[in-house]
Design a protein around this motif. Structure first.
Motif, PDB file in Angstrom:
ATOM      1  N   LEU A  40       0.764  -1.274  -0.085  1.00 22.77           N
ATOM      2  CA  LEU A  40       0.023   0.113  -0.110  1.00 22.77           C
ATOM      3  C   LEU A  40       0.748   1.237   0.059  1.00 22.77           C
ATOM      4  CD1 LEU A  40      -2.792   1.397   0.352  1.00 22.77           C
ATOM      5  CD2 LEU A  40      -2.701   1.387   2.673  1.00 22.77           C
ATOM      6  N   VAL A  41       1.740   1.364   0.851  1.00 22.50           N
ATOM      7  CA  VAL A  41       2.809   2.287   0.862  1.00 22.50           C
ATOM      8  C   VAL A  41       3.593   2.722  -0.532  1.00 22.50           C
ATOM      9  CG1 VAL A  41       4.936   3.218   1.848  1.00 22.50           C
ATOM     10  CG2 VAL A  41       3.271   2.420   3.422  1.00 22.50           C
ATOM     11  N   GLU A  42       4.077   1.625  -0.947  1.00 25.62           N
ATOM     12  CA  GLU A  42       4.441   1.686  -2.245  1.00 25.62           C
ATOM     13  C   GLU A  42       3.682   2.134  -3.550  1.00 25.62           C
ATOM     14  OE1 GLU A  42       6.977  -1.152  -5.422  1.00 25.62           O
ATOM     15  OE2 GLU A  42       6.648  -1.792  -3.563  1.00 25.62           O
ATOM     16  N   ASN A  43       2.518   1.727  -3.525  1.00 21.25           N
ATOM     17  CA  ASN A  43       1.487   2.086  -4.364  1.00 21.25           C
ATOM     18  C   ASN A  43       0.790   3.630  -4.233  1.00 21.25           C
ATOM     19  OD1 ASN A  43       1.378  -0.286  -6.213  1.00 21.25           O
ATOM     20  ND2 ASN A  43      -0.283  -1.402  -4.731  1.00 21.25           N
ATOM     21  N   LEU A  44       0.953   3.928  -2.791  1.00 19.29           N
ATOM     22  CA  LEU A  44       0.490   5.273  -2.902  1.00 19.29           C
ATOM     23  C   LEU A  44       1.719   6.207  -3.269  1.00 19.29           C
ATOM     24  CD1 LEU A  44      -1.498   4.992   0.789  1.00 19.29           C
ATOM     25  CD2 LEU A  44      -2.423   5.614  -1.518  1.00 19.29           C
ATOM     26  N   ALA A  45       2.817   5.932  -2.852  1.00 19.62           N
ATOM     27  CA  ALA A  45       4.016   6.753  -3.153  1.00 19.62           C
ATOM     28  C   ALA A  45       3.945   6.952  -4.753  1.00 19.62           C
ATOM     29  CB  ALA A  45       5.142   6.253  -2.621  1.00 19.62           C
ATOM     30  N   TYR A  46       3.787   5.835  -5.607  1.00 23.47           N
ATOM     31  CA  TYR A  46       3.842   5.793  -6.911  1.00 23.47           C
ATOM     32  C   TYR A  46       2.662   6.782  -7.462  1.00 23.47           C
ATOM     33  CZ  TYR A  46       2.803   4.496 -11.744  1.00 23.47           C
ATOM     34  OH  TYR A  46       2.917   4.478 -13.117  1.00 23.47           O
ATOM     35  N   ALA A  47       1.460   6.439  -6.767  1.00 23.99           N
ATOM     36  CA  ALA A  47       0.455   7.338  -7.372  1.00 23.99           C
ATOM     37  C   ALA A  47       0.475   8.715  -7.127  1.00 23.99           C
ATOM     38  CB  ALA A  47      -1.098   6.554  -6.840  1.00 23.99           C
ATOM     39  N   ALA A  48       0.808   8.877  -5.837  1.00 22.07           N
ATOM     40  CA  ALA A  48       1.102  10.472  -5.492  1.00 22.07           C
ATOM     41  C   ALA A  48       1.928  11.173  -6.480  1.00 22.07           C
ATOM     42  CB  ALA A  48       1.441  10.560  -3.905  1.00 22.07           C
ATOM     43  N   ASP A  49       2.974  10.480  -6.852  1.00 29.09           N
ATOM     44  CA  ASP A  49       4.045  11.198  -7.535  1.00 29.09           C
ATOM     45  C   ASP A  49       3.466  11.286  -9.055  1.00 29.09           C
ATOM     46  OD1 ASP A  49       6.937  12.047  -8.468  1.00 29.09           O
ATOM     47  OD2 ASP A  49       6.377  10.391  -9.695  1.00 29.09           O
ATOM     48  N   ALA A  50       2.842  10.234  -9.643  1.00 30.82           N
ATOM     49  CA  ALA A  50       2.183  10.443 -10.857  1.00 30.82           C
ATOM     50  C   ALA A  50       1.155  11.445 -11.000  1.00 30.82           C
ATOM     51  CB  ALA A  50       1.564   9.037 -11.335  1.00 30.82           C
ATOM     52  N   LEU A  51       0.303  11.516  -9.925  1.00 30.52           N
ATOM     53  CA  LEU A  51      -0.826  12.409  -9.951  1.00 30.52           C
ATOM     54  C   LEU A  51      -0.505  14.038  -9.791  1.00 30.52           C
ATOM     55  CD1 LEU A  51      -2.679  10.062  -9.758  1.00 30.52           C
ATOM     56  CD2 LEU A  51      -4.246  10.920  -8.048  1.00 30.52           C
ATOM     57  N   GLY A  52       0.638  13.954  -8.707  1.00 27.20           N
ATOM     58  CA  GLY A  52       1.337  15.065  -8.549  1.00 27.20           C
ATOM     59  C   GLY A  52       1.727  16.046  -9.986  1.00 27.20           C
ATOM     60  N   ARG A  53       2.275  15.058 -10.692  1.00 24.22           N
ATOM     61  CA  ARG A  53       3.069  15.573 -12.086  1.00 24.22           C
ATOM     62  C   ARG A  53       1.775  16.053 -12.850  1.00 24.22           C
ATOM     63  NH1 ARG A  53       4.906  11.458 -14.323  1.00 24.22           N
ATOM     64  NH2 ARG A  53       5.313   9.793 -12.587  1.00 24.22           N
ATOM     65  N   ALA A  54       0.624  15.684 -12.712  1.00 20.91           N
ATOM     66  CA  ALA A  54      -0.564  16.056 -13.519  1.00 20.91           C
ATOM     67  C   ALA A  54      -1.299  17.189 -12.824  1.00 20.91           C
ATOM     68  CB  ALA A  54      -1.330  14.745 -13.834  1.00 20.91           C
ATOM     69  N   GLY A  55      -1.045  17.667 -11.734  1.00 23.17           N
ATOM     70  CA  GLY A  55      -1.710  18.528 -11.116  1.00 23.17           C
ATOM     71  C   GLY A  55      -2.765  18.323 -10.248  1.00 23.17           C
ATOM     72  N   ILE A  56      -2.675  16.931  -9.738  1.00 25.03           N
ATOM     73  CA  ILE A  56      -3.803  16.382  -9.119  1.00 25.03           C
ATOM     74  C   ILE A  56      -3.494  15.901  -7.667  1.00 25.03           C
ATOM     75  CG2 ILE A  56      -5.767  14.337  -9.151  1.00 25.03           C
ATOM     76  CD1 ILE A  56      -5.121  14.346 -12.163  1.00 25.03           C
ATOM     77  N   ARG A  57      -4.240  15.882  -6.609  1.00 21.01           N
ATOM     78  CA  ARG A  57      -3.893  15.585  -5.186  1.00 21.01           C
ATOM     79  C   ARG A  57      -4.495  14.230  -5.192  1.00 21.01           C
ATOM     80  NH1 ARG A  57      -5.460  20.301  -0.923  1.00 21.01           N
ATOM     81  NH2 ARG A  57      -7.516  20.145  -2.109  1.00 21.01           N
TER      82      ARG A  57
END
Length: 258
Positions: A122-139
């Motif tokens: 879960l932690v690994e997936n959240l870190a991945y998703a947070a980074d990908a979404l952040g680059r798209a301007g999404i929280r």
């Protein structure tokens, strides 16, 4: 004062989904949210949202086979590739719909699973998703859900969400605080909201224990909203409840918070 967003997955179900944007606007909501937009094309949804002139403030990442009882896949090591595909799909929809927040449901933990391994995934997936979404301007948000209604759900309290956020070490990862789930878990709403305010990016409501509209259960919404106001929360409050009758008949509660 609160700004309310209609959850189109649960409210106005007496009309077709694509007509719910206009229904929410006519009922006086300031925004809308959805659980999962993926059954419709992003183009059609975007057109209906634009016609209603309401912002879409939240939707979820794909969460597995909902009809079969799945409630998220972020904890499962063997489904990390599927999770990442879902992140890309969610970003695609959010971009078309102008949505700047996406929520993650962790999933139901099998009774015999090694919880440390599920948590690490879960932690690994959240870190991945947070980074990908952040680059798209999404929280990215993560939501605790009570284990009375959903036995086995991996995150149950705001403190659980805060702990995995800290472990993920991302500045683009926040809590979705649902007052209904908090109440069902016996959390003190004022204390818990205050303790975790720095990471709360979205709030949802339903009364407890029935998960119906405010005023049908035991939650003191006036106190909860006053607490959010005192804490400087200026986001939308998503109405993710099950109307006791049709949606319109149960909207009188909103007049108490003009």
């Amino acid at each position: 004062m609160p700004r309310f967003a209609a959850n189109l997955s649960l409210l106005f179900t007496e009309v077709p989904l694509l007509d719910r944007f206009a229904a929410a606007r006519a009922a006086g909501f300031a925004a809308v949210e959805m659980q999962f937009p993926y059954a419709e094309t992003k183009e059609v949804l975007a057109a209906r949202r634009a016609e209603a002139d309401l912002p879409l403030v939240l939707h979820n990442l794909p969460a597995g086979d909902w009809a079969a009882g799945e409630r998220g896949i972020a904890i499962f090591p063997e489904r990390s590739a599927e999770f990442r595909e879902g992140v890309a799909r969610a970003i695609d929809y959010a971009g078309a719909l102008g949505c700047r927040q996406i929520n993650c449901l962790a999933g139901l933990a099998p009774p015999d699973a090694e919880r440390a391994r599920l948590r690490a995934t879960l932690v690994e997936n959240l870190a991945y998703a947070a980074d990908a979404l952040g680059r798209a301007g999404i929280r990215l948000l993560v939501e605790p859900i009570n284990d009375r209604d959903m036995p086995g759900f991996f995150l149950n309290r705001l403190a659980d969400a805060a702990a995995v956020i800290e472990a993920a070490e991302s500045q683009n990862l926040f809590i979705q605080a649902d007052l209904y789930h908090m109440a069902r878990m016996g959390e003190d709403l004022v204390d818990s909201l205050t303790a975790h305010r720095a990471r709360i990016a979205h709030v949802q409501i339903a009364d407890a224990p029935g998960r119906h509209e405010p005023g049908t259960g035991g939650i003191d919404f006036a106190a909860a909203f006053a607490t959010l106001d005192r804490l400087g929360y200026d986001g939308f409050i998503g109405c993710e409840y099950l109307p006791t009758a049709n949606t319109e008949a149960g909207l009188g509660w909103m007049r108490s918070y003009p």
